[in-house]
Design an enzyme around this catalytic site. Sequence first.
Site, PDB file in Angstrom:
ATOM      1  CB  CYS A 274      20.244  31.252  55.087  1.00 17.68           C
ATOM      2  SG  CYS A 274      19.045  31.408  53.767  1.00 17.68           S
TER       3      CYS A 274
HETATM    4  N1  NAD Z   1      14.253  32.538  52.591  1.00 24.35           N
HETATM    5  C1  NAD Z   1      15.366  33.210  52.327  1.00 24.35           C
HETATM    6  O1  NAD Z   1      15.526  34.337  52.803  1.00 24.35           O
HETATM    7  C2  NAD Z   1      16.469  32.625  51.474  1.00 24.35           C
HETATM    8  C3  NAD Z   1      17.520  33.473  51.110  1.00 24.35           C
HETATM    9  C4  NAD Z   1      18.534  32.960  50.293  1.00 24.35           C
HETATM   10  C5  NAD Z   1      18.488  31.654  49.865  1.00 24.35           C
HETATM   11  N2  NAD Z   1      17.472  30.836  50.232  1.00 24.35           N
HETATM   12  C6  NAD Z   1      17.468  29.466  49.713  1.00 24.35           C
HETATM   13  O2  NAD Z   1      16.471  29.346  48.724  1.00 24.35           O
HETATM   14  C7  NAD Z   1      15.912  28.039  48.758  1.00 24.35           C
HETATM   15  C8  NAD Z   1      14.403  28.114  48.905  1.00 24.35           C
HETATM   16  O3  NAD Z   1      14.088  28.687  50.173  1.00 24.35           O
HETATM   17  P1  NAD Z   1      12.701  29.350  50.502  1.00 24.35           P
HETATM   18  O4  NAD Z   1      12.946  30.190  51.703  1.00 24.35           O
HETATM   19  O5  NAD Z   1      12.097  29.993  49.306  1.00 24.35           O
HETATM   20  O6  NAD Z   1      11.845  28.051  50.890  1.00 24.35           O
HETATM   21  P2  NAD Z   1      10.260  27.953  51.086  1.00 24.35           P
HETATM   22  O7  NAD Z   1      10.032  26.774  51.952  1.00 24.35           O
HETATM   23  O8  NAD Z   1       9.699  29.286  51.456  1.00 24.35           O
HETATM   24  O9  NAD Z   1       9.711  27.650  49.634  1.00 24.35           O
HETATM   25  C9  NAD Z   1       9.977  26.483  48.944  1.00 24.35           C
HETATM   26  C10 NAD Z   1       8.754  26.123  48.110  1.00 24.35           C
HETATM   27  O10 NAD Z   1       9.093  24.963  47.345  1.00 24.35           O
HETATM   28  C11 NAD Z   1       7.969  24.113  47.323  1.00 24.35           C
HETATM   29  N3  NAD Z   1       8.415  22.759  47.006  1.00 24.35           N
HETATM   30  C12 NAD Z   1       8.960  21.837  47.827  1.00 24.35           C
HETATM   31  N4  NAD Z   1       9.242  20.714  47.130  1.00 24.35           N
HETATM   32  C13 NAD Z   1       8.885  20.944  45.845  1.00 24.35           C
HETATM   33  C14 NAD Z   1       8.934  20.176  44.667  1.00 24.35           C
HETATM   34  N5  NAD Z   1       9.412  18.930  44.661  1.00 24.35           N
HETATM   35  N6  NAD Z   1       8.483  20.734  43.536  1.00 24.35           N
HETATM   36  C15 NAD Z   1       7.987  21.993  43.533  1.00 24.35           C
HETATM   37  N7  NAD Z   1       7.920  22.778  44.623  1.00 24.35           N
HETATM   38  C16 NAD Z   1       8.359  22.259  45.771  1.00 24.35           C
HETATM   39  C17 NAD Z   1       7.348  24.270  48.690  1.00 24.35           C
HETATM   40  O11 NAD Z   1       5.992  23.879  48.694  1.00 24.35           O
HETATM   41  C18 NAD Z   1       7.525  25.764  48.930  1.00 24.35           C
HETATM   42  O12 NAD Z   1       6.438  26.513  48.440  1.00 24.35           O
HETATM   43  C19 NAD Z   1      16.640  27.313  49.886  1.00 24.35           C
HETATM   44  O13 NAD Z   1      17.711  26.590  49.346  1.00 24.35           O
HETATM   45  C20 NAD Z   1      17.151  28.439  50.738  1.00 24.35           C
HETATM   46  O14 NAD Z   1      18.315  28.051  51.448  1.00 24.35           O
HETATM   47  C21 NAD Z   1      16.443  31.315  51.030  1.00 24.35           C
END
Ligand code: NAD
Length: 437
Positions: A274
């Site tokens: 992030c």
């Molecule tokens: N990790 C954190 O602490 C956090 C906190 C706040 C916000 N975010 C935001 O949340 C969002 C997701 O982050 P995350 O950490 O969960 O990512 P992540 O990489 O852990 O998970 C994303 C998932 O989406 C899947 N994916 C990718 N393309 C896809 C598609 N076309 N269809 C279906 N699934 C698909 C991936 O395989 C993966 O399992 C980002 O925008 C991030 O900035 C993350």
Amino acid sequence: MTTNKDVLLERIANKSAVIGIVGLGYVGLPLMLRFAEVGYKVLGFDIDQSKVDALTAGKSYIEHISADSIATARTRGFEATTDFSRAPEADTLILCVPTPLNKYREPDLSFVLDTMDSLVPYLREGHLVSLESTTYPGTTDEELLPRMESRGFKVGENAFLVFSPEREDPGNPNFTTRTIPKVCGGYSPACQEIGVALYSAVIDKVVPVSSTRAAEMTKLLENIHRAVNIGLVNEMKIVADKMGIDIHEVIRAAATKPFGFVPYYPGPGLGGHCIPIDPFYLTWKAREYGVNTRFIELAGEVNSNMPDWVVAKVAAALNTRKKAINGSRVLVLGIAYKKNVDDMRESPSVFLMEKLRDLGAEVSYSDPHVPVFPKMREHHFELSSVVLDAATIASYDCVLLATDHDKFDYTLLKQHAQLIVDSRGKYLEPADHIVKA
Ligand SMILES: NC(=O)c1ccc[n+]([C@@H]2O[C@H](COP(=O)([O-])OP(=O)(O)OC[C@H]3O[C@@H](n4cnc5c(N)ncnc54)[C@H](O)[C@@H]3O)[C@@H](O)[C@H]2O)c1
């Protein structure tokens, strides 16, 4: 006449709504657990078959999420699938997919758009689409809305659209998905009402805002606030160091002020999905409006220079011992991007390891949360975590504390290391063999 809105609100209220969550990672998985916990059936979608297989077998792939919790959700009806044609079974489609930067440090919306394009053929009347991925203001109504409308839906009447940013803080024991207030902005009042009803079913406090853009901007403000303040304190650290002042002592003292000061802590650079990334979503979008985001750029510059500063400290510390980085054995402690997690995304430790390796050091690492250096798109190390005992610690020319996990034995390290370079201010007492960086 019963409207699509009435039906969906009723299904949310009586818990017969099926919650579709798309993207089962750090954000989607805890959300799934929470909906399952309060009694909703959750249908999870991901493109990664190995994740779907693991979840189906009741296994977890995230350290702080237990296999037991997944298995319990399975007994409550949770299913994971790669088959997007099952989207009509769900009442809501909550998108939790990555929003990284491309190699030009511009927003890469491809995951969000690919996900939406995969779902569009399966959208049905009454669907609520909620985007949770962090992104620039305008994404929801410029990118998702037209895709929903392309199927002939009248969004706000027979299909619904909100933006509700995730605020997950992995590894923080003080908050859970339920207790972290959740912001939600709808495309229309009806969208808003449904979004608030959905999240209120599982989260103690939902904070409505007037639009999807306001919700998108709220998330960016939160993360930019952190990035800029960390940049400031990193700059203060360099100034303090030149003046022979311990910045950590100063921060502890300033933090006793009961109003108007919030402590931020310097480190070896920004990490995680992030804080190093999200600010540049706003920078990019602001250009469209002819605005330069100077604070954001400056903080980015200061923060991204921190690994070089730390490496210079290692070089200087070895130099006083008549050693060079070239040929020295350097042990990097902690390669996850922050303490007590196993998440390596954008970890400054990896940049430190690469820079030290490029300068000729023989680099090892120890991280109780990352037993084997994982496959990463842009970084490659064939290494496993070193087990720390007195003789092993003593065998390194330099131990570089990059991520201050609670699991490290700091007393043992202090007793046996020849030299510690501490980039986290962990060691309060000065010692001849400890250098703050
Ligand atoms: N990790 C954190 O602490 C956090 C906190 C706040 C916000 N975010 C935001 O949340 C969002 C997701 O982050 P995350 O950490 O969960 O990512 P992540 O990489 O852990 O998970 C994303 C998932 O989406 C899947 N994916 C990718 N393309 C896809 C598609 N076309 N269809 C279906 N699934 C698909 C991936 O395989 C993966 O399992 C980002 O925008 C991030 O900035 C993350």
